[in-house]
Design an enzyme around this catalytic site. Structure first.
Site, PDB file in Angstrom:
ATOM      1  N   LYS A   1      14.099   4.120  10.781  1.00  0.00           N
ATOM      2  CA  LYS A   1      13.410   3.352  11.824  1.00  0.00           C
ATOM      3  C   LYS A   1      12.098   4.031  12.170  1.00  0.00           C
ATOM      4  CE  LYS A   1      13.051   3.228  16.327  1.00  0.00           C
ATOM      5  NZ  LYS A   1      11.771   2.524  16.422  1.00  0.00           N
TER       6      LYS A   1
ATOM      7  N   GLU B   1      14.310  17.265  16.052  1.00  0.00           N
ATOM      8  CA  GLU B   1      13.060  18.042  16.157  1.00  0.00           C
ATOM      9  C   GLU B   1      12.322  17.474  17.352  1.00  0.00           C
ATOM     10  OE1 GLU B   1       9.247  18.876  16.092  1.00  0.00           O
ATOM     11  OE2 GLU B   1       9.195  17.865  14.140  1.00  0.00           O
TER      12      GLU B   1
HETATM   13  P1  ADP Z   1       7.547   9.628  21.700  1.00  0.00           P
HETATM   14  O1  ADP Z   1       7.398  10.070  23.117  1.00  0.00           O
HETATM   15  O2  ADP Z   1       6.966  10.542  20.684  1.00  0.00           O
HETATM   16  O3  ADP Z   1       7.214   8.192  21.486  1.00  0.00           O
HETATM   17  P2  ADP Z   1      10.284   8.860  21.468  1.00  0.00           P
HETATM   18  O4  ADP Z   1      11.448   9.769  21.474  1.00  0.00           O
HETATM   19  O5  ADP Z   1      10.171   7.850  22.543  1.00  0.00           O
HETATM   20  O6  ADP Z   1       9.067   9.842  21.421  1.00  0.00           O
HETATM   21  O7  ADP Z   1      10.146   8.097  20.088  1.00  0.00           O
HETATM   22  C1  ADP Z   1      10.456   8.662  18.840  1.00  0.00           C
HETATM   23  C2  ADP Z   1      11.284   7.670  18.048  1.00  0.00           C
HETATM   24  O8  ADP Z   1      12.505   7.467  18.753  1.00  0.00           O
HETATM   25  C3  ADP Z   1      10.641   6.295  17.904  1.00  0.00           C
HETATM   26  O9  ADP Z   1      10.943   5.755  16.626  1.00  0.00           O
HETATM   27  C4  ADP Z   1      11.327   5.492  18.988  1.00  0.00           C
HETATM   28  O10 ADP Z   1      11.372   4.100  18.742  1.00  0.00           O
HETATM   29  C5  ADP Z   1      12.720   6.075  18.929  1.00  0.00           C
HETATM   30  N1  ADP Z   1      13.498   5.837  20.159  1.00  0.00           N
HETATM   31  C6  ADP Z   1      13.031   5.657  21.420  1.00  0.00           C
HETATM   32  N2  ADP Z   1      14.046   5.427  22.267  1.00  0.00           N
HETATM   33  C7  ADP Z   1      15.182   5.455  21.540  1.00  0.00           C
HETATM   34  C8  ADP Z   1      16.570   5.282  21.848  1.00  0.00           C
HETATM   35  N3  ADP Z   1      16.989   5.017  23.076  1.00  0.00           N
HETATM   36  N4  ADP Z   1      17.465   5.407  20.834  1.00  0.00           N
HETATM   37  C9  ADP Z   1      17.057   5.704  19.585  1.00  0.00           C
HETATM   38  N5  ADP Z   1      15.773   5.834  19.235  1.00  0.00           N
HETATM   39  C10 ADP Z   1      14.837   5.720  20.191  1.00  0.00           C
END
Ligand code: ADP
Length: 505
Positions: A199, A275
């Site tokens: 994803k 990470e």
């Molecule tokens: P950033 O602040 O760098 O955007 P995130 O952790 O929000 O960090 O995003 C990193 C990845 O995690 C993205 O692909 C985002 O879509 C995904 N992501 C965000 N929220 C969730 C969630 N609740 N469960 C799984 N993946 C998520």
């Protein structure tokens, strides 16, 4: 002025870049079981460019049903052995072809990624397609070189230790370096024989979709690498909770990392490799061998890609005797960096990724000032007339260890400065955050360098340089910067199960 040599600027052809940036990007679909697939409910998401706010295209707004389909395809591919049991030499050839194709399409991938995420092209060309190709080759080479073991057991017994691929690996990627970070995970996972459901970040999916298409063109069998696009809270959550996803490999925020651990606990206790963020210290002693180089590296280490780098050296700790002079030099360098159009080959600082990120950065600066910090430069939105999101490189002096900007990751072009008097104090300050990702020490004294690198609790430390690394070196966080290893042969261990077979002979 001496600048760090990124060594690739002369490979960039502005006319070619301008032609690529003018290309219309068709609406994007997902890749599930080798087929271009719309969202199960037909949903799409608009994709905007941080360069000028324009709409670039749409991606599929994936659903949990799409994740189910992708995981089912990955599991079927894994179980029937089309990749997991393919002859190692053949798997290696396919990954080599994949790396070659990335290299052939390097500029196209880089420009597409920059239009989507705003990184300056001078950095993106190397860090994105450049490193992606290198990462894939490195693990391809390992396929027929990393073997299992025969354990030294007593006579009359034979014990084999096999390295088995785990099964279906969920890979969740952030927006700052999708190709580099994505391939840190998919390359070792594929080399070990797993199938993948990936994803991308919803705001930076385009280059990874193109990468997956190149994998298919290279001959990776259908169903082995699936890409589902869309919201973290929908697609990411569905991957995290899926009973048939065996391992999760993630880069992103601590908040999401925590959620993934909860999804794992609530489902099949899948292994989660995280990470996460950093708040890395860059410690400069007065006896640094080249203070000018240290100042340039301090500025580059936090301002390139607008500070949207997990290992950014966001906390400058300077020995008090050179604090004023050194900080002044860093400010001069910061002010001379060229901010602007990320697709101009001479730009040194591109766009902040989104309005949300920019607003957070500016908030951090205001809060820091309220907490007593002195803003020496930057801290402002700039180039607003472009319609894009840009921020001037910011230096905050007088930042106390209690200030929120000293402890929390900004993920923007914001450098805090704090003087120190002794090596012990430098170690104490360096460790005064919950993160432990990276950092550097600048000194001519080998004993000081050793003392500091042993005393600072971070996974990757540099001496008299910042940010140097390559695929052979583990990238691993300590404390709340995460667990597990990206890069190096150690990363392969995340994607295998050890199976021991004990035989009476
Ligand atoms: P950033 O602040 O760098 O955007 P995130 O952790 O929000 O960090 O995003 C990193 C990845 O995690 C993205 O692909 C985002 O879509 C995904 N992501 C965000 N929220 C969730 C969630 N609740 N469960 C799984 N993946 C998520």
């Amino acid at each position: 002025m001496k600048r760090l040599d990124w060594g690739i600027l002369n490979m960039l052809d502005q006319a070619q870049i301008d032609a690529l940036r003018a290309e219309i990007i068709p609406p994007q679909t997902q890749l599930i079981d080798g087929k271009k697939t719309a969202a199960s409910n037909g949903g799409v998401r608009d994709v905007f460019s941080p360069i000028d706010g324009s709409m670039l295209t749409t991606i599929a707004e994936g659903t949990s049903a799409d994740v189910d389909a992708a995981v089912a395809a990955a599991k079927k591919a894994f179980n029937d052995g089309r990749w997991s049991r393919m002859a190692p030499a053949n798997r290696k050839q396919i990954l080599y072809r994949f790396a070659d194709l990335i290299q052939q399409h390097a500029l196209e991938l880089a420009v597409l990624g920059v239009r989507d995420n705003g990184t300056e092209i001078s950095m993106a060309i190397k860090a994105e397609p450049g490193l992606a190709a290198q990462n894939i080759r490195y693990y391809a080479e390992a396929i027929d070189k990393v073997a299992g073991e025969i354990a030294p057991t007593p006579e009359g017994t034979l014990a084999l230790v096999h390295r088995e691929p785990v099964g279906v690996v969920g890979v969740i990627v952030p927006w700052n370096f999708p190709l580099m970070i994505g391939t840190w995970k998919i390359a070792p996972a594929l080399a070990a024989g797993n199938s993948i459901v990936m994803k991308p970040a919803e705001s930076a999916s385009l280059s990874l979709l193109k990468l997956a298409a190149l994998a298919q063109e290279a001959g990776l069998p259908d169903g082995v690498l699936n890409v589902v696009t869309g919201a973290g809270a929908v697609v990411g959550e569905a991957i995290g909770l899926h009973m048939d996803v065996d391992v999760l490999a993630f880069t992103g925020s601590g908040a999401t990392g925590r959620r993934l651990l909860q999804y794992s606990a609530a489902s099949n206790m899948k292994r989660c490799y995280l990470e996460l963020g950093g708040k890395s210290p860059n410690v400069v002693f007065s006896d640094a061998p080249d203070l000018e180089m240290a100042a340039i590296a301090a500025a580059n280490g936090i301002f390139r890609n607008s500070g949207q780098v997990c290992i950014a050296g966001s906390r400058l700790l300077v020995e008090r005797s050179i604090h004023a002079e050194f900080t002044k030099r860093v400010v001069e360098i910061a002010e001379a960096l060229k901010i602007g159009d990320p697709l101009d080959t001479t730009t040194e600082i591109g766009a902040v990724h989104s309005e949300t990120q920019l607003a957070q950065n500016l908030d951090f600066v205001l809060k820091a000032e309220a907490e007593g910090a002195k803003r020496l430069t930057g801290g402002e939105r700039v180039l607003q007339g472009t319609g894009g999101t840009y921020m001037s490189p910011t230096v905050l002096d007088n930042v106390t260890p209690e200030a929120s900007v000293f402890r929390n990751e900004v993920f923007g072009p914001v450098l805090t400065v704090k003087p120190f008097d002794t090596p012990e104090e430098a170690i104490h300050l360096a460790n005064a955050t919950e993160f432990g990702l990276s950092g550097a020490v600048w000194t001519s004294d080998l004993s000081t360098a050793h003392r500091l690198t042993m005393g600072i609790k971070s996974g990757m430390l540099h001496v008299n340089t910042y940010g140097g690394s390559d695929i052979t070196i583990p990238m691993s966080g300590m404390k709340q910067s995460g667990n597990g290893v990206d890069k190096s042969l150690h990363a392969l261990d995340k994607y295998v199960d050890l199976k021991s077979v004990w035989m009476k002979i």
